[in-house]
Design a protein around this motif. Structure first.
Motif, PDB file in Angstrom:
ATOM      1  N   ARG A   1      -9.427   8.452   0.371  1.00  0.00           N
ATOM      2  CA  ARG A   1      -9.678   7.316  -0.525  1.00  0.00           C
ATOM      3  C   ARG A   1      -9.572   5.999   0.256  1.00  0.00           C
ATOM      4  O   ARG A   1     -10.377   5.070   0.053  1.00  0.00           O
ATOM      5  N   LEU A   2      -8.606   5.924   1.155  1.00  0.00           N
ATOM      6  CA  LEU A   2      -8.432   4.727   1.980  1.00  0.00           C
ATOM      7  C   LEU A   2      -9.653   4.495   2.871  1.00  0.00           C
ATOM      8  O   LEU A   2     -10.176   3.381   2.958  1.00  0.00           O
ATOM      9  N   PHE A   3     -10.126   5.550   3.537  1.00  0.00           N
ATOM     10  CA  PHE A   3     -11.270   5.391   4.430  1.00  0.00           C
ATOM     11  C   PHE A   3     -12.541   5.037   3.655  1.00  0.00           C
ATOM     12  O   PHE A   3     -13.351   4.221   4.119  1.00  0.00           O
ATOM     13  N   ALA A   4     -12.728   5.643   2.507  1.00  0.00           N
ATOM     14  CA  ALA A   4     -13.905   5.311   1.705  1.00  0.00           C
ATOM     15  C   ALA A   4     -13.869   3.845   1.264  1.00  0.00           C
ATOM     16  O   ALA A   4     -14.897   3.155   1.269  1.00  0.00           O
ATOM     17  N   ALA A   5     -12.686   3.363   0.911  1.00  0.00           N
ATOM     18  CA  ALA A   5     -12.553   1.964   0.506  1.00  0.00           C
ATOM     19  C   ALA A   5     -12.818   1.034   1.684  1.00  0.00           C
ATOM     20  O   ALA A   5     -13.417  -0.038   1.521  1.00  0.00           O
ATOM     21  N   ALA A   6     -12.362   1.436   2.879  1.00  0.00           N
ATOM     22  CA  ALA A   6     -12.591   0.615   4.070  1.00  0.00           C
ATOM     23  C   ALA A   6     -14.082   0.505   4.355  1.00  0.00           C
ATOM     24  O   ALA A   6     -14.606  -0.582   4.655  1.00  0.00           O
ATOM     25  N   ARG A   7     -14.791   1.614   4.256  1.00  0.00           N
ATOM     26  CA  ARG A   7     -16.244   1.579   4.476  1.00  0.00           C
ATOM     27  C   ARG A   7     -16.931   0.682   3.449  1.00  0.00           C
ATOM     28  O   ARG A   7     -17.800  -0.136   3.800  1.00  0.00           O
TER      29      ARG A   7
ATOM     30  N   TYR B   1       0.842  -1.204   0.000  1.00  0.00           N
ATOM     31  CA  TYR B   1       0.000   0.000   0.000  1.00  0.00           C
ATOM     32  C   TYR B   1       0.870   1.243   0.000  1.00  0.00           C
ATOM     33  O   TYR B   1       1.859   1.329   0.729  1.00  0.00           O
ATOM     34  N   ASP B   2       0.492   2.182  -0.813  1.00  0.00           N
ATOM     35  CA  ASP B   2       1.137   3.484  -0.879  1.00  0.00           C
ATOM     36  C   ASP B   2       0.030   4.527  -0.869  1.00  0.00           C
ATOM     37  O   ASP B   2      -0.989   4.366  -1.558  1.00  0.00           O
ATOM     38  N   LEU B   3       0.201   5.589  -0.091  1.00  0.00           N
ATOM     39  CA  LEU B   3      -0.836   6.609   0.017  1.00  0.00           C
ATOM     40  C   LEU B   3      -1.257   7.159  -1.344  1.00  0.00           C
ATOM     41  O   LEU B   3      -2.401   7.569  -1.522  1.00  0.00           O
ATOM     42  N   ALA B   4      -0.336   7.189  -2.275  1.00  0.00           N
ATOM     43  CA  ALA B   4      -0.649   7.736  -3.589  1.00  0.00           C
ATOM     44  C   ALA B   4      -1.191   6.681  -4.544  1.00  0.00           C
ATOM     45  O   ALA B   4      -1.544   7.003  -5.682  1.00  0.00           O
ATOM     46  N   GLY B   5      -1.277   5.424  -4.077  1.00  0.00           N
ATOM     47  CA  GLY B   5      -1.674   4.353  -4.979  1.00  0.00           C
ATOM     48  C   GLY B   5      -3.043   3.795  -4.674  1.00  0.00           C
ATOM     49  O   GLY B   5      -3.863   4.401  -3.981  1.00  0.00           O
ATOM     50  N   GLU B   6      -3.284   2.609  -5.191  1.00  0.00           N
ATOM     51  CA  GLU B   6      -4.571   1.941  -5.014  1.00  0.00           C
ATOM     52  C   GLU B   6      -4.663   1.326  -3.621  1.00  0.00           C
ATOM     53  O   GLU B   6      -3.656   0.901  -3.045  1.00  0.00           O
ATOM     54  N   VAL B   7      -5.871   1.247  -3.119  1.00  0.00           N
ATOM     55  CA  VAL B   7      -6.109   0.654  -1.800  1.00  0.00           C
ATOM     56  C   VAL B   7      -6.288  -0.852  -1.961  1.00  0.00           C
ATOM     57  O   VAL B   7      -7.065  -1.294  -2.815  1.00  0.00           O
ATOM     58  N   PRO B   8      -5.592  -1.665  -1.166  1.00  0.00           N
ATOM     59  CA  PRO B   8      -5.796  -3.113  -1.265  1.00  0.00           C
ATOM     60  C   PRO B   8      -7.174  -3.513  -0.749  1.00  0.00           C
ATOM     61  O   PRO B   8      -7.864  -2.725  -0.101  1.00  0.00           O
ATOM     62  N   ASP B   9      -7.552  -4.729  -1.019  1.00  0.00           N
ATOM     63  CA  ASP B   9      -8.856  -5.236  -0.594  1.00  0.00           C
ATOM     64  C   ASP B   9      -8.874  -5.381   0.929  1.00  0.00           C
ATOM     65  O   ASP B   9      -8.074  -6.117   1.513  1.00  0.00           O
ATOM     66  N   LEU B  10      -9.779  -4.670   1.585  1.00  0.00           N
ATOM     67  CA  LEU B  10      -9.873  -4.697   3.046  1.00  0.00           C
ATOM     68  C   LEU B  10     -11.068  -5.513   3.538  1.00  0.00           C
ATOM     69  O   LEU B  10     -11.400  -5.459   4.727  1.00  0.00           O
TER      70      LEU B  10
END
Length: 281
Positions: A89-95, A41-50
């Motif tokens: 983006r990370l938090f939205a993906a987590a939700r 994971y990189d802040l500037a990249g794609e979010v992994p599957d959570l």
């Protein structure tokens, strides 16, 4: 609890990782160069599957080396794209993935400048005067807006974090003092990394309604370098002159009543004294 943790190998994140594991949680580190079992994971990249994680703790921060305030260096746009936009983006993906709880490592810098001696409570108006503080405030607000009955959220407004580690915050200070180099007077608020981690674990396990205020101050000591270095002198036998005392009245202390109401009890001076030998090795 199955926890996804960003920034878990950093100066602050390692305290979070160690405490969560010690409490029996399963911790997966999200990092640029993940160890076995981690996620890339990189802040500037794609979010992994959570999917399948119960909680997310976000402590990663992309910045110019050695800098927090001023961490944008010469690239403020890139700084915001990674840290503000990437975090949201990370938090939205987590939700979206069904993660039930998310914590964000924020900072006292969101308060910015207030009259000297102002006691900072979570409802104190936010007046960030650095891009770092503004970015953290923006992420706090964006995360709170994502909160729902199925996705409870909170931000930990941490003051300066100290504690043992190869890269701890006072290495240069201690080396300068022991070498007899002059130390400028300073007083500031501090919290041990173990106490910050204890606060995070409390918020992970608290009832969802207890997180409804969304922000929690995390601070312990108002510490003068004169007193800190007096402890160092006693432990090491260093005879270098201590810096003059700073004006503590100029410091805005952080009120942690909201966190203490959940049972948080920081270690104060006993924990600081117990930690210093490891920080002086």
């Amino acid at each position: 609890m199955k926890i996804a943790l960003t920034g878990g190998t950093g100066l602050v994140g390692r305290f979070l990782a160690d405490a969560a594991r010690a409490a029996g949680h399963e911790v997966t580190l999200l990092s640029r160069n993940p160890a076995p079992g981690g996620l890339r994971y990189d802040l500037a990249g794609e979010v992994p599957d959570l999917a399948g994680y119960d909680a997310l703790i976000h402590a990663a921060f992309q910045h110019a080396p050695g800098r927090y305030r001023g961490g944008e260096g010469t690239d403020p746009a890139g700084f915001l794209a990674a840290n503000r936009d990437g975090s949201l983006r990370l938090f939205a993906a987590a939700r979206k993935a069904g993660v039930g709880r998310a914590l964000f490592l924020s900072t006292r810098a969101v308060y910015g400048r207030h009259p000297a001696g102002t006691v900072l409570i979570e409802d104190t108006p936010l007046r960030p005067d650095t891009l770092y503080g503004q970015m953290k405030a923006d992420v706090e607000q964006g995360l709170a807006a994502l909160s729902s009955p199925d996705f409870s959220t909170a931000s930990l407004r941490a003051t300066g974090v100290y504690g043992p580690g190869a890269d701890h915050k006072w290495i240069t200070l201690f080396n300068d003092f022991r070498a007899g180099r002059p130390i400028a007077p300073r007083v500031a608020t501090e919290v041990h990394g173990d106490d910050l981690a204890a606060a995070a674990l409390l918020l992970l396990n608290a009832p969802a309604q207890a997180l409804a205020p969304h922000a929690f101050n995390v601070s312990d000591l108002t510490l003068d370098l004169h007193d800190l270095l007096a402890e160092v002198a006693q432990l090491t036998g260093c005879a270098a002159p201590l810096p003059p005392r700073a004006d503590a009245a100029q410091v805005s202390a952080m009120d942690c009543t909201r966190l203490r109401a959940l049972g948080w009890r920081p270690g104060g001076w006993p924990l600081l004294r117990a930690s210093l030998p490891a920080m002086l090795d």
